[in-house]
Write an enzyme that holds these catalytic residues in place. Structure first.
Site, short mmCIF file in Angstrom:
data_model
loop_
_atom_site.label_atom_id
_atom_site.label_comp_id
_atom_site.label_asym_id
_atom_site.label_seq_id
_atom_site.Cartn_x
_atom_site.Cartn_y
_atom_site.Cartn_z
N TRP A 28 16.32 20.36 -71.05
CA TRP A 28 16.36 20.59 -69.58
C TRP A 28 17.47 21.53 -69.17
CZ3 TRP A 28 14.22 19.01 -64.89
CH2 TRP A 28 15.06 19.11 -63.77
N MET A 29 17.27 22.33 -68.11
CA MET A 29 18.37 23.07 -67.46
C MET A 29 18.25 22.99 -65.94
SD MET A 29 17.95 27.07 -66.85
CE MET A 29 18.51 27.76 -68.35
N ASP A 31 21.40 24.02 -62.55
CA ASP A 31 22.25 25.05 -61.93
C ASP A 31 22.92 26.06 -62.88
OD1 ASP A 31 21.99 22.81 -60.34
OD2 ASP A 31 24.11 22.63 -59.88
N GLN A 47 23.73 24.02 -66.26
CA GLN A 47 23.62 22.57 -66.41
C GLN A 47 22.48 22.31 -67.39
OE1 GLN A 47 25.42 19.78 -64.19
NE2 GLN A 47 26.61 21.43 -65.10
N PHE A 90 29.51 18.23 -64.86
CA PHE A 90 28.72 18.78 -63.77
C PHE A 90 29.12 20.23 -63.48
CE2 PHE A 90 26.74 15.04 -61.17
CZ PHE A 90 26.09 14.60 -62.30
N SER A 91 28.52 20.79 -62.44
CA SER A 91 28.66 22.22 -62.18
C SER A 91 30.09 22.65 -61.93
CB SER A 91 27.81 22.62 -60.98
OG SER A 91 26.47 22.66 -61.38
N ASP A 156 31.46 20.52 -58.04
CA ASP A 156 31.03 21.92 -58.11
C ASP A 156 32.12 22.90 -57.68
OD1 ASP A 156 28.71 20.50 -58.62
OD2 ASP A 156 27.78 20.95 -56.70
N GLU A 212 26.34 20.96 -51.79
CA GLU A 212 26.53 21.20 -53.22
C GLU A 212 26.78 22.69 -53.47
OE1 GLU A 212 24.16 17.82 -55.51
OE2 GLU A 212 22.79 19.35 -54.78
N TRP A 295 14.00 20.21 -57.38
CA TRP A 295 13.85 18.89 -57.98
C TRP A 295 12.41 18.38 -57.95
CZ3 TRP A 295 17.76 17.81 -60.89
CH2 TRP A 295 19.03 18.31 -60.57
C1 FRU Z 1 23.06 20.67 -57.91
C2 FRU Z 1 23.79 19.54 -58.61
C3 FRU Z 1 25.27 19.73 -58.54
C4 FRU Z 1 25.76 18.96 -59.72
C5 FRU Z 1 24.68 19.24 -60.74
C6 FRU Z 1 24.42 18.12 -61.68
O1 FRU Z 1 21.78 20.89 -58.39
O2 FRU Z 1 23.38 18.30 -58.09
O3 FRU Z 1 25.84 19.30 -57.31
O4 FRU Z 1 27.02 19.37 -60.16
O5 FRU Z 1 23.51 19.54 -60.00
O6 FRU Z 1 23.54 18.52 -62.67
#
Ligand code: FRU
Length: 470
Positions: A28-29, A31, A47, A90-91, A156, A212, A295
């Site tokens: 999976w990928m 951000d 991500q 996370f990001s 983030d 985000e 999503w």
């Molecule tokens: C946005 C997000 C970020 C977070 C990441 C987690 O798509 O929800 O806020 O860091 O994805 O994968």
């Protein structure tokens, strides 16, 4: 860094694989992260959950390129599971300091491993000398807790250097449940001072509950905050995706660290565009990437062992208060051959049966005439259609698996240009030099047909086959 044996899902079919867009080799990928230029290469991270085709404990996948369009996949850069990022890296973003590449990212930590909704988030550093192997900073976290009036959402970090300081903006939700962006600065990347929220949502329905992936920068004399708010309510033809990505423009006050801004505006009106990140190239262009999915979007490539793609890199510019996106000019390097070249055809409709699914379409039209471009499959099934109404400048996108239209406006002028990038399971549309953009994943295993119609024959179209290394 914690050691982990990666168990990639088996890639069983490449029917939807993109040719010149970044995708994860398997798994999976989401951000884009850490977009930067270091020692002769552009780097982009993303991500990544390498052990499954579903979102899960976030790693940082990694690719690099010398020219923004031919990318090389590199080993995973960050693995979660250390003390400060137990359940995810996370990001975050990247910066070069003293010839070393620093990543600043959010540590995601569950309070209860069985409850994904109870967590804390902090900010951490990792560093590399070669841009390939990263080591987490022994003093992590560099920001351990959010300010007191913050909820758990604190993630983030986007970093930049200005006026002798390192600065970051961080996505957040305050205790009243409103989305906002926080700012910090530092002399050394290790010690950070809190400067306050730079902007906060007026209400959840209008501006969202978590902002985000913030990105604050100046462009063409304006200050801009691009971010991805969760929770904005759909409003007629606006905010139709589950979450949106857009921007606020205005003036950033250096004394109070607040952004005086106007209304939130969507950056791309397609179904598949989220969580952007930008950087400035050595020659001064601001380039942006986004996750080219959403999503709730169907991702049939999950059946094949992988999921997700990044958009094609786009140059950002500001015109009349509007942020415009256009494919980077390096796209020319991917052009392999001319597949169609017509000027003022005999018929108002031109049908092009594409011999490949990775191509670039450049159409120039009379802006006083209505125009439509349809992508169909070889059974004549309509996959997407974009149409332009000359009287109003209204631009509408219809997609095969969605009854809801997407709509925006371009300014009416004597000319209209349509730039379309197709890449096997994606379509990116840019109209009027990026005034209207739509990013879409489009899944169909049959050959493609492009049907262009205008009210007059006063148009030309050029189509190039595009190559790529992915
Ligand atoms: C946005 C997000 C970020 C977070 C990441 C987690 O798509 O929800 O806020 O860091 O994805 O994968």
């Amino acid at each position: 860094m914690k050691n982990e044996t990666i168990n990639y899902p088996e890639v069983t079919n490449e029917r939807y694989r993109l040719k010149y867009h970044i995708t994860a080799p398997a798994g999976w990928m989401n951000d884009p992260n850490g977009f930067c230029f270091f020692k002769g290469y552009y780097h982009i991270f993303y991500q990544h959950h390498p052990n499954s085709t579903q979102w899960g404990p976030m790693h940082w996948g990694h690719s690099r390129s010398k020219d923004l369009v031919n990318w090389e996949s590199l080993p995973i850069a960050l693995i979660p599971g250390d003390q400060e990022d137990q359940d995810g890296c996370f990001s975050g973003s990247a910066i070069v300091k003293d010839e070393r590449l620093y990543l600043i990212y959010t540590g995601h930590n569950l309070k209860d491993k069985n409850d994904p909704d109870s967590y804390w988030q902090n900010q951490n550093l990792a560093v590399s000398d070669d841009g390939i192997t990263f080591e987490k900073f022994a003093g992590n976290p560099v920001i351990s807790i959010p300010p007191e009036d913050n909820d758990a959402d604190f993630r983030d970090p986007k970093i930049w250097f200005e006026n002798g300081k390192y600065n970051i903006v961080i996505g957040s939700k305050n205790k009243d449940g409103l989305g906002r962006v926080l700012m910090y600065n530092s002399d050394d990347l290790e010690h950070w001072d809190y400067l306050g929220p730079i902007a906060t949502a007026k209400s959840v329905d209008s501006e969202g509950f978590v902002w985000e992936c913030p990105d604050l920068f100046e462009i063409d004399g304006q200050d801009v905050l691009v971010m991805s708010p969760q929770g904005i309510k759909a409003d007629k033809l606006k905010y139709r995706n589950f979450f949106q990505t857009g921007y606020l423009t205005g003036k950033f006050d250096e004394e109070t660290h607040s952004l005086h801004h106007g209304e939130f505006t969507e950056l791309d009106y397609g179904h598949d565009f989220y969580a952007t990140q930008s950087m400035v190239t050595p020659d001064g262009r601001r380039i942006i990437f986004a996750w080219m999915d959403m999503w709730e979007s169907p991702m049939p490539e999950q059946e094949d062992g992988w999921a997700g793609a990044l958009t094609f890199p786009r140059e950002l510019n500001m015109k009349n208060g509007k942020l415009l996106m256009t494919p980077v000019e390096e796209i020319k390097k991917l052009r392999e051959k001319v597949l169609l070249d017509i000027t003022k055809p005999k018929d108002t409709t031109t049908i092009f049966e594409a011999p490949t699914k990775s191509f670039e379409y450049l159409g120039n039209f009379d802006g006083q005439e209505n125009v439509s471009v349809k992508i169909k499959n070889s059974d004549n099934k309509l996959l997407i259609e974009v149409s332009y109404q000359a009287v109003t400048g209204k631009v509408t996108l219809q997609k095969y698996n969605d009854d809801l239209l997407r709509e925006t406006n371009v300014s009416v002028a004597n000319k209209l240009d349509i730039h379309l990038l197709m890449d096997n399971s994606s379509a990116e549309l840019f109209m009027n030099n990026g005034e209207a953009c739509f990013s879409e994943r489009v899944y169909d295993e049959k050959e493609l047909i492009v049907e262009t119609s205008s009210d007059s024959t006063n148009y030309d179209i050029k189509i190039y086959e595009l190559g790529g290394t992915m």
